[in-house]
Scaffold this motif. Sequence first.
Motif, PDB file in Angstrom:
ATOM      1  N   LEU A   1     -76.728 -32.416 -23.025  1.00  0.00           N
ATOM      2  CA  LEU A   1     -77.212 -33.460 -23.932  1.00  0.00           C
ATOM      3  C   LEU A   1     -76.209 -33.547 -25.080  1.00  0.00           C
ATOM      4  O   LEU A   1     -75.553 -32.564 -25.419  1.00  0.00           O
ATOM      5  CB  LEU A   1     -78.598 -33.107 -24.477  1.00  0.00           C
ATOM      6  CG  LEU A   1     -79.766 -33.176 -23.498  1.00  0.00           C
ATOM      7  CD1 LEU A   1     -81.034 -32.627 -24.152  1.00  0.00           C
ATOM      8  CD2 LEU A   1     -80.014 -34.610 -23.032  1.00  0.00           C
ATOM      9  N   THR A   2     -76.116 -34.715 -25.704  1.00  0.00           N
ATOM     10  CA  THR A   2     -75.218 -34.842 -26.855  1.00  0.00           C
ATOM     11  C   THR A   2     -75.917 -34.334 -28.109  1.00  0.00           C
ATOM     12  O   THR A   2     -77.148 -34.132 -28.124  1.00  0.00           O
ATOM     13  CB  THR A   2     -74.809 -36.304 -27.088  1.00  0.00           C
ATOM     14  OG1 THR A   2     -75.968 -37.034 -27.508  1.00  0.00           O
ATOM     15  CG2 THR A   2     -74.235 -36.930 -25.823  1.00  0.00           C
ATOM     16  N   ALA A   3     -75.145 -34.167 -29.171  1.00  0.00           N
ATOM     17  CA  ALA A   3     -75.719 -33.705 -30.438  1.00  0.00           C
ATOM     18  C   ALA A   3     -76.841 -34.642 -30.886  1.00  0.00           C
ATOM     19  O   ALA A   3     -77.890 -34.194 -31.353  1.00  0.00           O
ATOM     20  CB  ALA A   3     -74.624 -33.619 -31.503  1.00  0.00           C
TER      21      ALA A   3
ATOM     22  N   LYS B   1     -72.530 -35.702 -38.859  1.00  0.00           N
ATOM     23  CA  LYS B   1     -71.187 -36.259 -39.081  1.00  0.00           C
ATOM     24  C   LYS B   1     -70.080 -35.363 -38.526  1.00  0.00           C
ATOM     25  O   LYS B   1     -68.968 -35.823 -38.291  1.00  0.00           O
ATOM     26  CB  LYS B   1     -70.952 -36.436 -40.588  1.00  0.00           C
ATOM     27  CG  LYS B   1     -71.875 -37.444 -41.227  1.00  0.00           C
ATOM     28  CD  LYS B   1     -71.240 -38.801 -41.204  1.00  0.00           C
ATOM     29  CE  LYS B   1     -72.038 -39.731 -42.099  1.00  0.00           C
ATOM     30  NZ  LYS B   1     -71.800 -41.123 -41.818  1.00  0.00           N
ATOM     31  N   GLU B   2     -70.395 -34.069 -38.383  1.00  0.00           N
ATOM     32  CA  GLU B   2     -69.330 -33.150 -37.970  1.00  0.00           C
ATOM     33  C   GLU B   2     -69.133 -33.128 -36.454  1.00  0.00           C
ATOM     34  O   GLU B   2     -68.255 -32.461 -35.956  1.00  0.00           O
ATOM     35  CB  GLU B   2     -69.606 -31.741 -38.512  1.00  0.00           C
ATOM     36  CG  GLU B   2     -70.868 -31.055 -37.971  1.00  0.00           C
ATOM     37  CD  GLU B   2     -72.160 -31.430 -38.721  1.00  0.00           C
ATOM     38  OE1 GLU B   2     -72.289 -32.595 -39.167  1.00  0.00           O
ATOM     39  OE2 GLU B   2     -73.050 -30.568 -38.839  1.00  0.00           O
ATOM     40  N   TYR B   3     -69.985 -33.883 -35.734  1.00  0.00           N
ATOM     41  CA  TYR B   3     -69.916 -33.829 -34.267  1.00  0.00           C
ATOM     42  C   TYR B   3     -69.507 -35.152 -33.629  1.00  0.00           C
ATOM     43  O   TYR B   3     -69.781 -36.228 -34.149  1.00  0.00           O
ATOM     44  CB  TYR B   3     -71.276 -33.445 -33.673  1.00  0.00           C
ATOM     45  CG  TYR B   3     -71.706 -32.039 -33.982  1.00  0.00           C
ATOM     46  CD1 TYR B   3     -71.063 -30.959 -33.394  1.00  0.00           C
ATOM     47  CD2 TYR B   3     -72.757 -31.807 -34.861  1.00  0.00           C
ATOM     48  CE1 TYR B   3     -71.464 -29.664 -33.683  1.00  0.00           C
ATOM     49  CE2 TYR B   3     -73.166 -30.515 -35.155  1.00  0.00           C
ATOM     50  CZ  TYR B   3     -72.512 -29.447 -34.562  1.00  0.00           C
ATOM     51  OH  TYR B   3     -72.909 -28.175 -34.849  1.00  0.00           O
ATOM     52  N   THR B   4     -68.891 -35.010 -32.469  1.00  0.00           N
ATOM     53  CA  THR B   4     -68.689 -36.165 -31.598  1.00  0.00           C
ATOM     54  C   THR B   4     -68.865 -35.674 -30.157  1.00  0.00           C
ATOM     55  O   THR B   4     -69.348 -34.563 -29.933  1.00  0.00           O
ATOM     56  CB  THR B   4     -67.295 -36.799 -31.820  1.00  0.00           C
ATOM     57  OG1 THR B   4     -67.194 -37.974 -31.018  1.00  0.00           O
ATOM     58  CG2 THR B   4     -66.159 -35.844 -31.445  1.00  0.00           C
ATOM     59  N   THR B   5     -68.526 -36.488 -29.179  1.00  0.00           N
ATOM     60  CA  THR B   5     -68.551 -36.045 -27.786  1.00  0.00           C
ATOM     61  C   THR B   5     -67.131 -36.139 -27.245  1.00  0.00           C
ATOM     62  O   THR B   5     -66.290 -36.822 -27.818  1.00  0.00           O
ATOM     63  CB  THR B   5     -69.463 -36.928 -26.913  1.00  0.00           C
ATOM     64  OG1 THR B   5     -68.927 -38.248 -26.872  1.00  0.00           O
ATOM     65  CG2 THR B   5     -70.877 -36.989 -27.467  1.00  0.00           C
ATOM     66  N   GLU B   6     -66.892 -35.450 -26.138  1.00  0.00           N
ATOM     67  CA  GLU B   6     -65.567 -35.559 -25.524  1.00  0.00           C
ATOM     68  C   GLU B   6     -65.710 -35.601 -24.016  1.00  0.00           C
ATOM     69  O   GLU B   6     -66.531 -34.881 -23.448  1.00  0.00           O
ATOM     70  CB  GLU B   6     -64.703 -34.365 -25.931  1.00  0.00           C
ATOM     71  CG  GLU B   6     -63.281 -34.493 -25.393  1.00  0.00           C
ATOM     72  CD  GLU B   6     -62.390 -33.311 -25.771  1.00  0.00           C
ATOM     73  OE1 GLU B   6     -62.213 -33.075 -26.967  1.00  0.00           O
ATOM     74  OE2 GLU B   6     -61.892 -32.654 -24.837  1.00  0.00           O
ATOM     75  N   GLY B   7     -64.891 -36.406 -23.366  1.00  0.00           N
ATOM     76  CA  GLY B   7     -64.977 -36.571 -21.918  1.00  0.00           C
ATOM     77  C   GLY B   7     -66.026 -37.620 -21.581  1.00  0.00           C
ATOM     78  O   GLY B   7     -66.499 -38.342 -22.458  1.00  0.00           O
TER      79      GLY B   7
ATOM     80  N   ARG C   1     -71.475 -40.702 -30.479  1.00  0.00           N
ATOM     81  CA  ARG C   1     -70.851 -40.989 -31.768  1.00  0.00           C
ATOM     82  C   ARG C   1     -70.025 -42.262 -31.638  1.00  0.00           C
ATOM     83  O   ARG C   1     -69.200 -42.387 -30.733  1.00  0.00           O
ATOM     84  CB  ARG C   1     -69.940 -39.822 -32.174  1.00  0.00           C
ATOM     85  CG  ARG C   1     -69.345 -39.956 -33.570  1.00  0.00           C
ATOM     86  CD  ARG C   1     -70.357 -39.557 -34.614  1.00  0.00           C
ATOM     87  NE  ARG C   1     -69.959 -39.918 -35.968  1.00  0.00           N
ATOM     88  CZ  ARG C   1     -69.394 -39.096 -36.842  1.00  0.00           C
ATOM     89  NH1 ARG C   1     -69.138 -37.855 -36.495  1.00  0.00           N
ATOM     90  NH2 ARG C   1     -69.085 -39.507 -38.057  1.00  0.00           N
TER      91      ARG C   1
ATOM     92  N   TYR D   1     -64.500 -42.637 -37.303  1.00  0.00           N
ATOM     93  CA  TYR D   1     -65.844 -42.353 -36.822  1.00  0.00           C
ATOM     94  C   TYR D   1     -66.876 -43.161 -37.580  1.00  0.00           C
ATOM     95  O   TYR D   1     -66.795 -43.303 -38.797  1.00  0.00           O
ATOM     96  CB  TYR D   1     -66.154 -40.863 -36.963  1.00  0.00           C
ATOM     97  CG  TYR D   1     -65.425 -40.035 -35.934  1.00  0.00           C
ATOM     98  CD1 TYR D   1     -65.811 -40.089 -34.599  1.00  0.00           C
ATOM     99  CD2 TYR D   1     -64.349 -39.239 -36.282  1.00  0.00           C
ATOM    100  CE1 TYR D   1     -65.130 -39.361 -33.639  1.00  0.00           C
ATOM    101  CE2 TYR D   1     -63.666 -38.494 -35.324  1.00  0.00           C
ATOM    102  CZ  TYR D   1     -64.061 -38.560 -34.004  1.00  0.00           C
ATOM    103  OH  TYR D   1     -63.408 -37.846 -33.058  1.00  0.00           O
TER     104      TYR D   1
ATOM    105  N   TRP E   1     -73.804 -42.177 -35.444  1.00  0.00           N
ATOM    106  CA  TRP E   1     -74.275 -41.958 -34.068  1.00  0.00           C
ATOM    107  C   TRP E   1     -75.086 -43.175 -33.657  1.00  0.00           C
ATOM    108  O   TRP E   1     -75.867 -43.701 -34.445  1.00  0.00           O
ATOM    109  CB  TRP E   1     -75.131 -40.698 -33.988  1.00  0.00           C
ATOM    110  CG  TRP E   1     -74.296 -39.457 -33.944  1.00  0.00           C
ATOM    111  CD1 TRP E   1     -73.727 -38.832 -34.999  1.00  0.00           C
ATOM    112  CD2 TRP E   1     -73.926 -38.722 -32.772  1.00  0.00           C
ATOM    113  NE1 TRP E   1     -73.011 -37.736 -34.562  1.00  0.00           N
ATOM    114  CE2 TRP E   1     -73.119 -37.651 -33.191  1.00  0.00           C
ATOM    115  CE3 TRP E   1     -74.186 -38.854 -31.403  1.00  0.00           C
ATOM    116  CZ2 TRP E   1     -72.573 -36.719 -32.308  1.00  0.00           C
ATOM    117  CZ3 TRP E   1     -73.655 -37.931 -30.518  1.00  0.00           C
ATOM    118  CH2 TRP E   1     -72.849 -36.878 -30.968  1.00  0.00           C
TER     119      TRP E   1
END
Lengths: 180, 569
Positions: free
Chosen positions: B189-191, B358-364, B397, B420, B423
């Motif tokens: 799951l994402t943040a 704010k400190e998170y994103t996703t990757e892939g 994000r 950025y 979300w």
Amino acid sequence: MDRRSAMKQLAILTGGAVMMPACNFSEESILQAYQNLKVTQSDHALLSQVTNTIFPGTTLKKAEELMIPDFVLLMSNDCLNADQQNGFVKGLKGWDDFSKKTFGKAFSKMDQNEAEEAIIKGMALEGENDSEAGHTRQFLNTTKRFALQGYLNSEYFMTEIKPYELVPARFYGSKLIENA
Amino acid sequence: MANLNIKSKKENSYDAIVIGSGISGGWAAKEFCEKGLNTLVLERGREVKHVKDYPTTNSMPWELEHRGGILQNVKEENPVVSRCYAYKEDTQHFFVKDTEHPYVQEKPFDWIRGYQTGGKSLLWARQVQRWSDFDFEGPARDGFAVDWPIRYKDLAPWYSHVEKFIGVSGNKDGKPNLPDGEFLPPFELTAGEKYFKEFLKNNYPEREIVVARCAHITGNQEFYAKQGRTLCQNRTLCQRGCPFGGYFSSNSSTLPWAAKTGNLTMHHHAVVHSIIYDDEKGKATGVRVIDAQTKEMKEFYAEVIFVNASALNTNLILLNSTSSRFPNGLGNDSGVLGKYVAFHNYRAGISAEYDGLKEYTTEGRRPTSGYFPRFRNLHKQETDFLRGYAAGFSSGRSTHSDYSGIGDELEKSMAKAPEYGPWRMGSHMMGETIPKEESQVSLDSELKDEWGIPQLKIAMDYDDNDEAMIKDYLEQMSEMFEAAGFTNIRTRDDKRAPGLDIHEMGGARMGKDPKTSVLNKWNQVHACPNVYVTDGACMTSTSTQNPSLTYMAITARAVDHAVKTRGKS
């Protein structure tokens, strides 16, 4: 195959314009690749000036290096409806005269700053869709939209500027951003 | 002549015939072939071989001439398929065009079809949520349709059987309304999704977000190597066909597996006209097939016939299979064949933003999303409408680039890394609809297709129950989103026609009573038990879960029954 039909074939294959030697020289031939638009080499050249104004190649590559005018014509020919095509083509064909009349100088004679200003003003023109101003607005906005799409999705941009990953092979749902 | 006929009859005879090579037909083929039956699969479309016939599978975005766009003239000529979310330049060769296979819309219905090896299993969204007894007991509890003749316990081992083979990524969530299965490691799951999950836990303890189970390989590589498949590589270009076999399709999995046994014969361009019923023998003996290209009619024979032509086309075949015993279609003594069709209500959705994390994103990339199992009317009736909805829920994000300028300003902006933004949260409803007698498909009395087969007339629509459910979904989601601190909440009802959900079901429903249903608890036609229907046509009710996994499990169970009862009448 005689020379004439060979050249016609070439025109179809390359999408380029071929002047028919036996034709009336005063009449410019239609670019075969864009049958719905009925545009000529001169129209292509003017469009190329517009896209080179949008992407002048000062920070990234110039529009013509990425064949952006051809992409704009391809998309306009294949993916717009008849009304949208009508606005685009009329706006393109009238652009040089319109700019001369409206800004006091033909677009083709403008320097980069003048040309940018003309495009920005042209994109914000008011008036009915089916008017000279409306055609100009549709032409410029369509050109900007497809030029941007073609650029962002070009091999150059997607390999050298913002590389696209065909096979990411990972997914992280909560990745910490450095310096957030 | 007589000898010749006998010879041709022998040459065209098999132990089993499977009509259709899609997600359920592929399973019937695999199970029959593995159990040693000489099996013929009839596919009405062209052959699409795994990898070899995925022309765009490794295309880069710039290699698609129109960067994914569909040509204007194709859109205008094919408005129905053009509305499908997955119909794009890189996938269009796997979709049926409206113009090629016309049908009659008594009420607006967007019928999305894939006529080729593997059918729509190449194109599906790969969501595989199990049903539970909250679903199977729905009609009996709430007094609609007829009671399902099976319960979760009948299907549970077959769900497991299917999941192990196809590969299902998922998390064991321990929820009774979404039973756990045989899972490979889950996607994350994402943040943003985790935040909402946590919020629900503290504020709506009866509601929960899980990661949606999907038919992707995320582990146990050695096992799947035997099928020639390997780990999902997160390309999310699934509908082009996957060169890794990372997701399940008939093409990558069941059909090549069946072929390896040596028991599979597959015919393409084989349009089934009807099932042959022999009055003397009192059973079905084979099928009449028209070659799509030569238009030549042929007959094939078998002791058992599985109809897996896709929900509505299966109805068409049964309705067109008339005989003196069955003048209104095969097994249609009750008159319910073609009736009580239904679908999933996907009309409503909601989006919002969240300013935290704010400190998170996703990757892939992730080939699935979050999933909100049904909570409405689950344990008891609590609203003024029947049943409920599941929902997709996903969050990522956002990033922002300024493309508004022209000239060097634009180039500089494009060269910069995007900034950025907040979300973004999104959800869409998957509502259960109620099968009703007036929701039906039938044969047009005049219009025929290119092969002389009557065109299908389709009449189904939303009703007051669906409208009330849409309203409730939007209210409930808005309330939860607001309470969770989301902003810029926007709701939508896109008023789409039924069909775009691509979850049409029913028409040959299962039931206990031959007077009110077409199939028994083993999916045999009540009055013609050597014909089985195990695709979407067999569904008594629709539940809220994506149905393909259930079709596969039902199919494997039915083949097991057909083989175990072989030779007994």
